[in-house]
Design a protein around this motif. Sequence first.
Motif, PDB file in Angstrom:
ATOM      1  N   GLU A  17      22.430-108.836 -12.385  1.00 37.54           N
ATOM      2  CA  GLU A  17      21.770-109.591 -11.404  1.00 37.54           C
ATOM      3  C   GLU A  17      20.619-109.058 -10.719  1.00 37.54           C
ATOM      4  O   GLU A  17      19.606-109.524 -10.621  1.00 37.54           O
ATOM      5  CB  GLU A  17      22.898-110.324 -10.604  1.00 37.54           C
ATOM      6  CG  GLU A  17      23.846-111.059 -11.335  1.00 37.54           C
ATOM      7  CD  GLU A  17      24.987-110.372 -11.863  1.00 37.54           C
ATOM      8  OE1 GLU A  17      25.157-109.119 -11.564  1.00 37.54           O
ATOM      9  OE2 GLU A  17      25.995-110.949 -12.297  1.00 37.54           O
ATOM     10  N   THR A  30      12.010-117.352 -13.111  1.00 42.02           N
ATOM     11  CA  THR A  30      13.148-117.457 -12.299  1.00 42.02           C
ATOM     12  C   THR A  30      14.261-116.894 -13.290  1.00 42.02           C
ATOM     13  O   THR A  30      14.241-116.443 -14.347  1.00 42.02           O
ATOM     14  CB  THR A  30      13.573-119.147 -12.532  1.00 42.02           C
ATOM     15  OG1 THR A  30      13.307-119.429 -13.871  1.00 42.02           O
ATOM     16  CG2 THR A  30      12.229-119.880 -11.828  1.00 42.02           C
ATOM     17  N   GLY A  32      18.354-117.308 -14.802  1.00 43.51           N
ATOM     18  CA  GLY A  32      19.482-118.113 -15.073  1.00 43.51           C
ATOM     19  C   GLY A  32      20.530-117.632 -16.093  1.00 43.51           C
ATOM     20  O   GLY A  32      20.055-116.590 -16.810  1.00 43.51           O
ATOM     21  N   ILE A  41      21.737-112.705 -18.676  1.00 44.39           N
ATOM     22  CA  ILE A  41      21.129-113.518 -17.650  1.00 44.39           C
ATOM     23  C   ILE A  41      19.559-113.590 -18.409  1.00 44.39           C
ATOM     24  O   ILE A  41      18.915-112.342 -18.661  1.00 44.39           O
ATOM     25  CB  ILE A  41      20.992-112.432 -16.477  1.00 44.39           C
ATOM     26  CG1 ILE A  41      22.522-112.640 -15.900  1.00 44.39           C
ATOM     27  CG2 ILE A  41      20.211-113.454 -15.375  1.00 44.39           C
ATOM     28  CD1 ILE A  41      22.664-111.696 -14.696  1.00 44.39           C
TER      29      ILE A  41
END
Length: 134
Positions: A17, A30, A32, A41
């Motif tokens: 993350e 972005t 996600g 991710i």
Amino acid sequence: MTVPKTTVLVLDSAEPELLAHFYADLLGATVGPAPGDGDLILVTGSEGVVLGVRRDPHHAPPSWPLPEGSHQAHLSILVAPEALDEAEREAVSLGARPVAAEDDSAAPGSRTTLRRYADPAGHGFVLEAVARQE
């Protein structure tokens, strides 16, 4: 006919993350989750996915540029689940050498959803079945 594919460079990280957000901030993108893969991710820019970051709790930072060090990056080629077998045939016909196929009982009727190869020069890559986002 060539099977539609998406290519994603994947970096391994113990804290995916944090690394994904670093690249998203750096690239104006972005962050996600990858559909159907809780350990991957995706960092997505205005033109589409630009980078993947995969969770690896045992990740050790690469020692590049030392020649004996590992670069620890690989190419993931994302394919619609129903096209994985055909994509594998294409890759092998072009000179890919199968290295491993992960056992995945979540894919009925298919031997796996993740298949590892070496390209003609020996670099590693995977064909991975991933449902496309609409």
